[in-house]
Design a protein around this motif. Structure first.
Motif, short mmCIF file in Angstrom:
data_model
loop_
_atom_site.label_atom_id
_atom_site.label_comp_id
_atom_site.label_asym_id
_atom_site.label_seq_id
_atom_site.Cartn_x
_atom_site.Cartn_y
_atom_site.Cartn_z
N GLN A 199 13.62 3.18 -10.58
CA GLN A 199 13.80 4.08 -8.83
C GLN A 199 14.29 3.86 -8.33
O GLN A 199 14.95 4.24 -7.73
N GLU B 217 0.79 -1.10 -0.35
CA GLU B 217 0.29 0.00 -0.10
C GLU B 217 0.86 1.36 0.07
O GLU B 217 0.63 1.86 -0.57
N ARG B 218 1.98 1.17 0.36
CA ARG B 218 3.01 2.45 0.37
C ARG B 218 3.44 2.77 -1.14
O ARG B 218 3.31 1.79 -1.73
N SER B 219 3.93 3.61 -1.43
CA SER B 219 4.16 4.73 -2.80
C SER B 219 5.81 3.61 -3.33
O SER B 219 6.20 2.63 -2.01
N VAL B 220 5.72 3.70 -4.75
CA VAL B 220 6.77 3.07 -5.00
C VAL B 220 7.97 3.34 -4.76
O VAL B 220 8.97 2.87 -4.33
N GLU B 221 8.02 5.38 -4.56
CA GLU B 221 8.85 5.94 -4.21
C GLU B 221 10.00 5.37 -2.77
O GLU B 221 10.94 4.97 -2.68
N GLU B 222 8.57 5.17 -1.80
CA GLU B 222 9.56 4.59 -0.49
C GLU B 222 9.23 3.15 -0.59
O GLU B 222 10.84 2.93 -0.84
N ARG B 223 8.87 2.39 -1.60
CA ARG B 223 9.72 0.92 -1.52
C ARG B 223 10.81 0.58 -2.14
O ARG B 223 11.60 0.37 -1.92
N TRP C 5 10.85 0.45 -12.60
CA TRP C 5 10.95 0.48 -11.23
C TRP C 5 12.29 -0.17 -10.85
O TRP C 5 12.95 0.60 -9.91
N GLN D 293 8.39 -7.24 -6.86
CA GLN D 293 8.04 -6.47 -7.65
C GLN D 293 6.83 -6.72 -8.10
O GLN D 293 5.61 -6.36 -8.58
#
Length: 417
Positions: free
Chosen positions: A391, A317-323, A388, A377
């Motif tokens: 990032q 549920e967290r953002s792609v940037e955080e992951r 991905w 992912q």
């Protein structure tokens, strides 16, 4: 202004003429392609013949047969565009019949223009402006015939292009038709300006107030028509250049992560690493695939362990940037732990245990206590996988360990020089 805009517009039209002439000669005389090529040639002739002011006379001065011939090139271009649309819309046999009828109808326009102008010449030299409409009735009729045919032809082209742009699935055909429709609408401004020359000047209106705007709209409109009609021919090449540039940027943005993994596991690469990706200009799609595969191989060789000092992995549920930041921090910690790897044993700001004092709290050694799947992912296609990894690579390049390693590498290069 005429000496600048008309030559530039003519150059665009002649370039389009040459662009369509090549497939015409290669594929044979297809009616639609012949009409398209002829329309570009007619527009180019109009703009080229409008340039030499010593031949055409002053902007609002005496009108000659030269001016009449220039305007007939515009009527010819409109006729070609009408024929092109007919061949697009109807079956071959029906299109031939309709095209002949349309050409027969439009051929009446230059004939009427020639007759009316000859009658106007018998009453004296026709002029573009009038103090009284009754002094040149035949030339007024000439202008009305020409401008009406021009406006109706452009209106039909604009309506047809905009309507059929919504029906096509080809993106460049759709963009081209809409561009041609906008160009045809701009051409209508020219018709309005010329009508004003005929019917408003004798009432005291100053024609110089709109002369520059109307002729600029005509030149820009013809150029947009040309660009729009040729969009399906050159659009795929533009798309290819855009795809190449996107691959080039992604390829270079993956380098920080790839190079760190390559230094830890040189066996992941088929050949030694180049000093820079700046000149990696060929076979980019192959190079990009290879780099993604090598990053994945390097991650597998690195393992999926997590330093106890790291926070728990962020959920889906967290953002792609955080992951991506968490994955980059985990990999930076794992790479710093490797013996002999640049950035260990206290040479890059790490402590003696192999952890960093930067982001993520990576103070502890990587252990076998918390195994996780590497760079997981889910089931991604290649494009999503590249996005991905980009990032993660950008987040990895911003970690303190990566920055310190980059600074030491730059110092080594300066020392070698």
């Amino acid at each position: 202004m005429n000496s600048v805009r008309y030559p530039l517009g003519a150059l665009v039209c002649w370039a389009a003429f040459a662009l369509t002439l090549r497939p015409l000669l290669r594929r044979g005389a297809r009616p639609a392609l012949v009409a398209l090529c002829a329309s570009f040639g007619c527009q180019g002739m109009y703009l080229a013949m409008s340039t030499p002011t010593r031949l055409t006379g002053r902007l609002f001065g005496t009108v000659t047969w030269y001016n009449v011939s220039v305007q007939m090139w515009i009527i010819a271009a409109i006729a070609c565009q009408q024929v092109l649309l007919i061949h697009w819309l109807y079956a071959r046999e029906e299109a031939r019949v309709r095209a002949r009828r349309r050409l027969a109808l439009l051929s009446c326009v230059p004939v009427a223009m020639a007759v009316l102008f000859e009658l106007a010449v018998l009453r004296g030299h026709p002029r573009n402006t009038f103090t009284d409409l009754g002094e040149q009735p035949y030339f007024v009729a000439y202008q009305v015939v020409y401008l009406t045919a021009f406006a109706l032809g452009k209106a039909v082209v604009a309506k047809a292009c905009w309507f059929y742009a919504r029906l096509t699935e080809d993106v460049w055909v759709r963009r081209g038709l809409r561009t041609a429709a906008v160009g045809a609408c701009l051409d209508l401004v020219y018709a309005l300006g010329r009508f004003a020359d005929v019917f408003l000047v004798h009432r005291g209106w100053d024609p110089s107030a709109w002369a520059n705007a109307t002729r600029t709209c005509l030149t820009v409109g013809l150029a947009l028509n040309t660009i729009g009609w040729t969009a399906p021919l050159w659009g795929s090449r533009v798309q290819a250049v855009r795809a190449w540039w996107a691959d080039y940027r992604r390829y270079r943005r993956l380098r920080p992560l790839w190079y760190a993994l390559y230094r830890a596991h040189p066996e992941i690469s088929l050949q030694p690493a180049a000093r820079s990706d700046l000149f990696a200009l060929w076979d980019l799609r192959f190079r990009l695939h290879r780099r993604v595969i090598e990053i994945r191989d390097g991650c597998l060789a690195l393992g999926g362990q997590v330093s106890p000092g790291l926070p728990s992995a962020p959920g889906p549920e967290r953002s792609v940037e955080e992951r991506a930041r968490w994955e980059a921090a985990r990999m930076a910690a794992a790479l710093a732990e490797r013996p002999g790897h640049d950035g260990t044993n206290g040479h890059d700001g790490t402590n003696g245990r192999g952890g960093t004092n930067g982001r993520g709290g990576m103070e502890d050694r990587v252990t076998d206590a918390s195994p996780v799947s590497v760079m997981n992912q889910g089931d991604l296609d290649f494009s999503a996988d590249v996005r991905w990894l980009v990032q993660v690579s950008r987040a990895f390049a911003s970690t303190p360990a990566a920055r310190a390693w980059a600074q030491r590498r730059a110092k080594r290069r300066l020392t070698e020089l």
